[in-house]
Design a protein around this motif. Structure first.
Motif, short mmCIF file in Angstrom:
data_model
loop_
_atom_site.label_atom_id
_atom_site.label_comp_id
_atom_site.label_asym_id
_atom_site.label_seq_id
_atom_site.Cartn_x
_atom_site.Cartn_y
_atom_site.Cartn_z
N ALA A 1 5.97 45.50 -49.14
CA ALA A 1 7.21 44.83 -49.68
C ALA A 1 7.71 43.78 -48.67
CB ALA A 1 7.95 45.95 -49.98
N ALA A 2 7.63 44.06 -47.43
CA ALA A 2 8.51 42.91 -46.59
C ALA A 2 7.45 41.76 -46.65
CB ALA A 2 8.32 43.68 -45.28
N PHE A 3 6.13 41.93 -46.58
CA PHE A 3 5.32 40.83 -46.64
C PHE A 3 5.26 40.03 -47.93
CE2 PHE A 3 0.73 39.04 -47.02
CZ PHE A 3 1.04 38.00 -46.30
N THR A 4 5.38 40.69 -49.13
CA THR A 4 5.84 40.01 -50.24
C THR A 4 7.08 39.25 -50.12
OG1 THR A 4 4.70 41.66 -51.60
CG2 THR A 4 6.19 40.38 -52.75
N ARG A 5 8.11 39.85 -49.55
CA ARG A 5 9.36 39.11 -49.35
C ARG A 5 9.36 38.15 -48.47
NH1 ARG A 5 13.66 36.98 -51.30
NH2 ARG A 5 15.56 37.04 -50.12
N PHE A 6 8.40 38.13 -47.24
CA PHE A 6 8.25 36.91 -46.51
C PHE A 6 7.74 35.73 -47.51
CE2 PHE A 6 4.78 34.79 -44.12
CZ PHE A 6 5.60 34.30 -42.89
N LYS B 1 0.78 37.87 -39.94
CA LYS B 1 2.05 38.33 -40.37
C LYS B 1 2.21 39.62 -40.84
CE LYS B 1 3.76 34.15 -39.31
NZ LYS B 1 2.31 33.97 -38.31
N VAL B 2 1.35 40.20 -41.12
CA VAL B 2 1.27 41.76 -41.83
C VAL B 2 1.34 42.52 -40.48
CG1 VAL B 2 0.09 43.67 -42.78
CG2 VAL B 2 0.12 41.21 -43.83
N VAL C 1 12.02 41.35 -42.38
CA VAL C 1 12.00 42.50 -41.70
C VAL C 1 13.44 43.18 -41.69
CG1 VAL C 1 11.85 43.47 -39.10
CG2 VAL C 1 10.28 41.88 -40.01
N GLU C 2 14.46 42.34 -41.43
CA GLU C 2 15.74 42.68 -41.33
C GLU C 2 16.24 43.34 -42.52
OE1 GLU C 2 17.76 39.50 -40.01
OE2 GLU C 2 17.30 39.57 -37.91
N GLU C 3 15.61 42.85 -43.74
CA GLU C 3 16.04 43.45 -45.16
C GLU C 3 15.44 44.96 -45.22
OE1 GLU C 3 14.89 40.42 -48.06
OE2 GLU C 3 16.30 39.12 -47.44
N THR C 4 14.45 45.26 -44.50
CA THR C 4 14.10 46.72 -44.46
C THR C 4 15.12 47.84 -43.91
OG1 THR C 4 12.94 46.75 -42.34
CG2 THR C 4 11.71 45.83 -44.34
N GLY C 5 16.09 47.12 -43.20
CA GLY C 5 17.15 47.74 -42.86
C GLY C 5 17.05 48.20 -41.15
N VAL C 6 16.46 47.23 -40.46
CA VAL C 6 16.18 47.42 -38.98
C VAL C 6 16.70 45.98 -38.54
CG1 VAL C 6 14.22 49.03 -39.10
CG2 VAL C 6 13.75 46.55 -38.82
N ALA C 7 17.07 45.94 -37.26
CA ALA C 7 17.42 44.87 -36.42
C ALA C 7 16.41 44.25 -35.74
CB ALA C 7 18.54 45.11 -35.61
N THR C 8 16.36 42.94 -35.41
CA THR C 8 15.42 42.03 -34.73
C THR C 8 16.05 41.31 -33.70
OG1 THR C 8 15.33 40.29 -36.19
CG2 THR C 8 13.87 41.83 -36.61
N GLY D 1 12.85 50.41 -34.64
CA GLY D 1 13.33 51.83 -35.13
C GLY D 1 12.79 52.43 -36.42
N GLY D 2 12.18 51.51 -37.24
CA GLY D 2 12.02 51.80 -38.44
C GLY D 2 10.67 52.33 -38.76
N THR D 3 10.25 52.90 -39.92
CA THR D 3 9.05 53.49 -40.13
C THR D 3 8.17 52.48 -41.12
OG1 THR D 3 10.07 55.70 -40.16
CG2 THR D 3 7.90 55.38 -41.34
N ALA D 4 7.08 51.80 -40.49
CA ALA D 4 6.27 50.76 -40.96
C ALA D 4 5.46 51.53 -41.94
CB ALA D 4 5.59 50.10 -40.01
N THR D 5 5.58 52.19 -43.15
CA THR D 5 4.81 52.57 -44.11
C THR D 5 4.04 51.62 -44.79
OG1 THR D 5 6.53 52.64 -45.96
CG2 THR D 5 6.44 54.53 -44.40
N PRO D 6 2.92 51.78 -45.17
CA PRO D 6 2.19 50.63 -45.99
C PRO D 6 3.09 50.14 -47.13
CG PRO D 6 0.59 52.64 -45.49
CD PRO D 6 2.08 53.06 -45.23
N ASP D 7 3.73 50.89 -47.89
CA ASP D 7 4.49 50.50 -48.88
C ASP D 7 5.61 49.65 -48.41
OD1 ASP D 7 3.13 51.67 -50.79
OD2 ASP D 7 4.52 53.17 -51.18
#
Length: 229
Positions: free
Chosen positions: A70-75, A48-49, A28-35, A60-66
């Motif tokens: 991508a984040a789930f693949t990275r997970f 997990k999705v 999640v943090e790799e998308t540019g938001v903090a946790t 504060g990010g935008t959870a677009t399908p893409d």
């Protein structure tokens, strides 16, 4: 009489050294938001999705399908990397507890917030499989039902797979608040275990029937219940 015990995987039956927690936060943090640790803990045990989507939005990010895909693949990539470096192991006494339950005719199922493609390799690492001569009677993953925890669907699916019809004959055990919520929503006996990150007070603050040191203590719990009758 209890006919089915359904247990969570990571932190409940499997010691994966907290790597799910780290992988979820990092992807999640790799998308540019903090946790925050609290926000991540809130979503432990959940699909997990769904967790990634909620955590991106909470940051504060935008959870677009893409972005979520991508984040789930990275997970999943992170989890493989972590598990290769530090392989998961069964928690103390879990395998013996499962064998004892099955010897007494009680079905054993695993339910997990992992998707099937994550859960299967993990189970293979442990040598756990489904079958009459194996350790388990069923495995249900969050991508196989309409919604993950705290929805009750994985527990009810485990009942369907094992032929158990009465929710009063089911125990569901887990180490997170979402595990307890799913058990309560399913109408089964909710058991919290202290093998995850939450302590007794953390779990006891939420509706439950029993809190145990671990899944290893479930056979003894059932013996006590029978003796009390």
């Amino acid at each position: 009489m209890i006919k089915l015990v359904a247990c969570d995987m990571a932190g409940t039956t499997i010691d994966e050294h907290g790597d799910v927690y780290v992988a979820l936060a990092r992807c999640v943090e790799e998308t540019g938001v903090a946790t925050t640790p609290e926000a991540v803990q809130e979503w432990m045990g959940a699909d997990k999705v769904e967790a990634i989507t909620a955590l991106i939005q909470a940051g504060g990010g935008t959870a677009t399908p893409d972005a979520v895909t991508a984040a789930f693949t990275r997970f999943k990539e992170l989890l493989v990397e972590f598990y290769d470096a530090n392989p998961p192991v069964p928690l103390e006494g879990v395998e013996d507890a499962f064998r004892e339950l099955r010897r007494h005719g009680i079905k054993v199922a695993l339910t997990t917030g992992f998707s099937r493609d994550v859960a299967e390799p993990l189970l293979e690492r442990l040598g756990w499989s489904v079958g009459d001569d194996n350790l388990l009677d069923a495995v249900v993953c969050s991508d196989e039902v309409a919604a993950g925890r705290p929805a009750p669907y994985m527990i009810h699916r485990a009942m369907e797979l094992t032929g158990v019809e009465d929710v009063r004959a089911v125990i569901a055990a887990g180490d997170t608040v979402n595990d307890l919520a799913a058990a309560n929503n399913a109408g089964v006996t909710a058991v919290g275990v202290l093998t995850g990150k939450l302590g007794r007070e953390d779990l006891a603050a939420h509706p439950h029937h029993h809190i145990l040191a671990g899944v290893k203590d479930i056979p003894a719990l059932l013996s006590q219940v029978l003796l009390a009758r």
